[in-house]
Design an enzyme around this catalytic site. Sequence first.
Site, PDB file in Angstrom:
ATOM      1  N   ARG A 100       0.861  -1.184   0.000  1.00  0.00           N
ATOM      2  CA  ARG A 100       0.000   0.000   0.000  1.00  0.00           C
ATOM      3  C   ARG A 100       0.886   1.219   0.000  1.00  0.00           C
ATOM      4  O   ARG A 100       1.862   1.278   0.761  1.00  0.00           O
ATOM      5  CB  ARG A 100      -0.870   0.033   1.264  1.00  0.00           C
ATOM      6  CG  ARG A 100      -2.001  -0.949   1.256  1.00  0.00           C
ATOM      7  CD  ARG A 100      -2.529  -1.127   2.664  1.00  0.00           C
ATOM      8  NE  ARG A 100      -1.451  -1.531   3.568  1.00  0.00           N
ATOM      9  CZ  ARG A 100      -1.572  -1.629   4.880  1.00  0.00           C
ATOM     10  NH1 ARG A 100      -2.700  -1.329   5.454  1.00  0.00           N
ATOM     11  NH2 ARG A 100      -0.557  -2.028   5.623  1.00  0.00           N
ATOM     12  N   CYS A 160      -3.957   1.205  -8.331  1.00  0.00           N
ATOM     13  CA  CYS A 160      -4.180  -0.244  -8.420  1.00  0.00           C
ATOM     14  C   CYS A 160      -5.641  -0.656  -8.538  1.00  0.00           C
ATOM     15  O   CYS A 160      -6.024  -1.274  -9.528  1.00  0.00           O
ATOM     16  CB  CYS A 160      -3.551  -0.933  -7.217  1.00  0.00           C
ATOM     17  SG  CYS A 160      -1.762  -0.846  -7.266  1.00  0.00           S
ATOM     18  N   ARG A 188      -3.195   9.661  -8.636  1.00  0.00           N
ATOM     19  CA  ARG A 188      -3.729   8.819  -9.719  1.00  0.00           C
ATOM     20  C   ARG A 188      -5.134   8.309  -9.352  1.00  0.00           C
ATOM     21  O   ARG A 188      -5.324   7.752  -8.284  1.00  0.00           O
ATOM     22  CB  ARG A 188      -2.776   7.639  -9.983  1.00  0.00           C
ATOM     23  CG  ARG A 188      -1.526   8.088 -10.750  1.00  0.00           C
ATOM     24  CD  ARG A 188      -0.590   6.938 -11.035  1.00  0.00           C
ATOM     25  NE  ARG A 188       0.214   6.597  -9.870  1.00  0.00           N
ATOM     26  CZ  ARG A 188       1.132   5.635  -9.851  1.00  0.00           C
ATOM     27  NH1 ARG A 188       1.348   4.899 -10.931  1.00  0.00           N
ATOM     28  NH2 ARG A 188       1.824   5.399  -8.756  1.00  0.00           N
TER      29      ARG A 188
HETATM   30  C1  UDX Z   1       4.011  -0.321 -10.428  1.00  0.00           C
HETATM   31  C2  UDX Z   1       3.768  -1.530 -11.314  1.00  0.00           C
HETATM   32  O1  UDX Z   1       4.690  -1.575 -12.327  1.00  0.00           O
HETATM   33  C3  UDX Z   1       2.360  -1.556 -11.823  1.00  0.00           C
HETATM   34  O2  UDX Z   1       2.145  -2.684 -12.597  1.00  0.00           O
HETATM   35  C4  UDX Z   1       1.481  -1.597 -10.613  1.00  0.00           C
HETATM   36  O3  UDX Z   1       0.149  -1.787 -10.979  1.00  0.00           O
HETATM   37  C5  UDX Z   1       1.650  -0.311  -9.842  1.00  0.00           C
HETATM   38  O4  UDX Z   1       2.970  -0.145  -9.468  1.00  0.00           O
HETATM   39  P1  UDX Z   1       5.190   1.928 -10.582  1.00  0.00           P
HETATM   40  O5  UDX Z   1       6.321   1.264  -9.869  1.00  0.00           O
HETATM   41  O6  UDX Z   1       4.344   2.874  -9.818  1.00  0.00           O
HETATM   42  O7  UDX Z   1       4.224   0.808 -11.151  1.00  0.00           O
HETATM   43  O8  UDX Z   1       5.641   2.545 -11.969  1.00  0.00           O
HETATM   44  P2  UDX Z   1       6.540   3.808 -12.318  1.00  0.00           P
HETATM   45  O9  UDX Z   1       6.614   4.694 -11.143  1.00  0.00           O
HETATM   46  O10 UDX Z   1       6.071   4.331 -13.617  1.00  0.00           O
HETATM   47  O11 UDX Z   1       7.978   3.144 -12.499  1.00  0.00           O
HETATM   48  C6  UDX Z   1       8.393   2.367 -13.561  1.00  0.00           C
HETATM   49  C7  UDX Z   1       9.894   2.602 -13.802  1.00  0.00           C
HETATM   50  O12 UDX Z   1      10.428   1.675 -14.732  1.00  0.00           O
HETATM   51  C8  UDX Z   1      10.195   3.993 -14.337  1.00  0.00           C
HETATM   52  O13 UDX Z   1      11.166   4.610 -13.528  1.00  0.00           O
HETATM   53  C9  UDX Z   1      10.761   3.724 -15.740  1.00  0.00           C
HETATM   54  O14 UDX Z   1      11.730   4.695 -16.152  1.00  0.00           O
HETATM   55  C10 UDX Z   1      11.345   2.342 -15.588  1.00  0.00           C
HETATM   56  N1  UDX Z   1      11.531   1.622 -16.875  1.00  0.00           N
HETATM   57  C11 UDX Z   1      10.515   1.463 -17.718  1.00  0.00           C
HETATM   58  C12 UDX Z   1      12.775   1.065 -17.204  1.00  0.00           C
HETATM   59  O15 UDX Z   1      13.728   1.166 -16.460  1.00  0.00           O
HETATM   60  N2  UDX Z   1      12.920   0.368 -18.375  1.00  0.00           N
HETATM   61  C13 UDX Z   1      11.925   0.211 -19.251  1.00  0.00           C
HETATM   62  O16 UDX Z   1      12.115  -0.422 -20.310  1.00  0.00           O
HETATM   63  C14 UDX Z   1      10.678   0.769 -18.925  1.00  0.00           C
HETATM   64  C1  UDX Z   2      -3.879  -1.108  -2.756  1.00  0.00           C
HETATM   65  C2  UDX Z   2      -3.830  -2.445  -1.973  1.00  0.00           C
HETATM   66  O1  UDX Z   2      -4.245  -2.216  -0.623  1.00  0.00           O
HETATM   67  C3  UDX Z   2      -2.451  -3.037  -2.047  1.00  0.00           C
HETATM   68  O2  UDX Z   2      -2.444  -4.303  -1.380  1.00  0.00           O
HETATM   69  C4  UDX Z   2      -2.102  -3.219  -3.526  1.00  0.00           C
HETATM   70  O3  UDX Z   2      -0.875  -3.828  -3.702  1.00  0.00           O
HETATM   71  C5  UDX Z   2      -2.133  -1.872  -4.230  1.00  0.00           C
HETATM   72  O4  UDX Z   2      -3.426  -1.311  -4.086  1.00  0.00           O
HETATM   73  P1  UDX Z   2      -3.218   1.415  -2.332  1.00  0.00           P
HETATM   74  O5  UDX Z   2      -3.820   1.681  -3.668  1.00  0.00           O
HETATM   75  O6  UDX Z   2      -1.890   2.004  -2.004  1.00  0.00           O
HETATM   76  O7  UDX Z   2      -3.072  -0.147  -2.089  1.00  0.00           O
HETATM   77  O8  UDX Z   2      -4.238   1.979  -1.226  1.00  0.00           O
HETATM   78  P2  UDX Z   2      -5.348   1.428  -0.234  1.00  0.00           P
HETATM   79  O9  UDX Z   2      -4.958   1.816   1.134  1.00  0.00           O
HETATM   80  O10 UDX Z   2      -5.687   0.031  -0.475  1.00  0.00           O
HETATM   81  O11 UDX Z   2      -6.587   2.373  -0.658  1.00  0.00           O
HETATM   82  C6  UDX Z   2      -7.126   2.343  -1.969  1.00  0.00           C
HETATM   83  C7  UDX Z   2      -8.306   3.279  -2.067  1.00  0.00           C
HETATM   84  O12 UDX Z   2      -9.420   2.781  -1.338  1.00  0.00           O
HETATM   85  C8  UDX Z   2      -8.080   4.692  -1.543  1.00  0.00           C
HETATM   86  O13 UDX Z   2      -8.663   5.636  -2.425  1.00  0.00           O
HETATM   87  C9  UDX Z   2      -8.782   4.709  -0.209  1.00  0.00           C
HETATM   88  O14 UDX Z   2      -9.223   5.985   0.182  1.00  0.00           O
HETATM   89  C10 UDX Z   2      -9.952   3.790  -0.491  1.00  0.00           C
HETATM   90  N1  UDX Z   2     -10.493   3.127   0.719  1.00  0.00           N
HETATM   91  C11 UDX Z   2      -9.750   2.210   1.396  1.00  0.00           C
HETATM   92  C12 UDX Z   2     -11.782   3.424   1.138  1.00  0.00           C
HETATM   93  O15 UDX Z   2     -12.488   4.262   0.530  1.00  0.00           O
HETATM   94  N2  UDX Z   2     -12.288   2.759   2.230  1.00  0.00           N
HETATM   95  C13 UDX Z   2     -11.572   1.827   2.916  1.00  0.00           C
HETATM   96  O16 UDX Z   2     -12.106   1.259   3.894  1.00  0.00           O
HETATM   97  C14 UDX Z   2     -10.261   1.529   2.490  1.00  0.00           C
END
Ligand code: UDX
Ligand code: UDX
Length: 444
Positions: free
Chosen positions: A154, A263, A330
């Site tokens: 999270r 997510c 996001r």
């Molecule tokens: C992640 C997971 O990838 C996604 O599937 C999940 O649902 C949410 O979390 P995140 O880590 O948040 O995404 O992505 P981002 O912050 O965009 O980072 C991806 C990184 O990979 C970037 O820094 C990008 O420059 C790098 N990258 C991408 C490479 O190094 N090589 C590549 O070919 C493509």
């Molecule tokens: C989530 C999952 O919890 C994590 O396991 C996964 O790997 C990535 O997605 P995250 O998106 O960081 O994590 O946030 P989370 O704390 O799960 O909250 C998601 C959304 O649900 C937020 O917008 C939050 O405000 C909302 N939420 C959460 C509610 O509206 N009510 C709740 O009781 C819990």
Amino acid sequence: MNITVVGTGYVGLVTGAALADFGLNVSCVDSDVRKIETLSSGRVPFYETGLEELVNRNLRNRRLIFSTDLEAAVRASLAVFIAVATPDLPDGTPDLSQVDSVATALAECLDDYKVIVTKSTVPVGTARRIQGLLTGKQRRPVEFDVVSNPEFLREGSAVEDFMRPNRVVIGADSENAAAIVKDIYRPLFLNETPFVITSPETAELIKYACNAFLATKISFINEMANLCEKVGADVHHVARAMGLDKRIGPKFLHPGPGFGGSCFPKDLVALARTGRQLEAPQRLAEAVIEINRRQKERVFSRIERELGGLKGKKIGVLGLAFKPNTDDIREAPAIDICRKLLEAGALIQAYDPAAMPNSRKVLSGEEVVFCPDAYAAAGGMEALWIATEWNEFRNINLARIKSLMQAPVLFDSRNVFDPARVRALGFRYFGTGRPGSTPVRSPA
Ligand code: UDX
Ligand code: UDX
């Protein structure tokens, strides 16, 4: 053991820094040169509790390095984690081009047996797809295995979630590969973390099942909250009593303006699509997508209705991030709803403790002003809307807020305040699913 983590986004960086803290030698590779420079100097380009400290500690003891040289990192490593992003394409399908380009690059530098581990949330079948890509593009045949090891982090507590997971899921066809990945997580044996060892497809599906189920719990309580308002019931008592049933559990039963983040929304859409494609419809996931859309609409409509239209109305907004303790916007309900309020002609003064720099990129124009604190955001407004429950809003001086506002109207989407107390101060108060927000109706 030496490992490589490709991609230094949220997931990749937490994984790399935490595994270095477990005692492994980790190379974090990213194609973005500036990002690598920033990280090498110990700065983390986004806000995540405890991460900068973790990165710096492991940079200092040299177990963590940042580099753009994928080939050198991979040659020295036994396992390679893929943690690049999988954004949605305009038609809603996940864009696997980053995953594919990393797989292609890996094919060219495999010199010895490696375990390739997918960490990003990817559609079911991606591990198999990577296997095919690598086999097809290898310069010379070298043995390798592809393992799915989904993350459950999270935002805001990602480091803690990595260090103390509820479980570790490893999806592998080969026992040897599963044993190597299990060994990487060895420090977790000490606190008896359960391991689920299964096939790659099952591991990939587990991630979607968990996120879809959690999102369903939220949508369930949101619909219950809407009904509570109609009958004059209190959703918090409903949620508490539900949560005390051990079969249900108390988590993710907090009502609000709908869920957001990088997510839940994306994963639900992906799961629903996979179900449709394979003729195993995921009707509950489809319904949750729709319920969540309508929940945001309800917030908008209530503000519009209670203010008697929106044109020229001045609204203070507290909280823009999709949840507290992050600068991430996001799919944030706050941002979606602000956009609609602005389109309808409202004027907004907003404050968020961390997410304003990101919000400025997507909410612009003269109609929106970003403020240095909550009091400034409330100043001169005809209504104040709490969109995200940052702790600092809980202890706000409401009497002072009231004295600064043009009219004392409070929309509390996250139920941060005690309705009786706020009303006693003279506010018109609207919570989510609590008595007194709408006239009571009986079904008969
Ligand atoms: C992640 C997971 O990838 C996604 O599937 C999940 O649902 C949410 O979390 P995140 O880590 O948040 O995404 O992505 P981002 O912050 O965009 O980072 C991806 C990184 O990979 C970037 O820094 C990008 O420059 C790098 N990258 C991408 C490479 O190094 N090589 C590549 O070919 C493509
Ligand atoms: C989530 C999952 O919890 C994590 O396991 C996964 O790997 C990535 O997605 P995250 O998106 O960081 O994590 O946030 P989370 O704390 O799960 O909250 C998601 C959304 O649900 C937020 O917008 C939050 O405000 C909302 N939420 C959460 C509610 O509206 N009510 C709740 O009781 C819990």
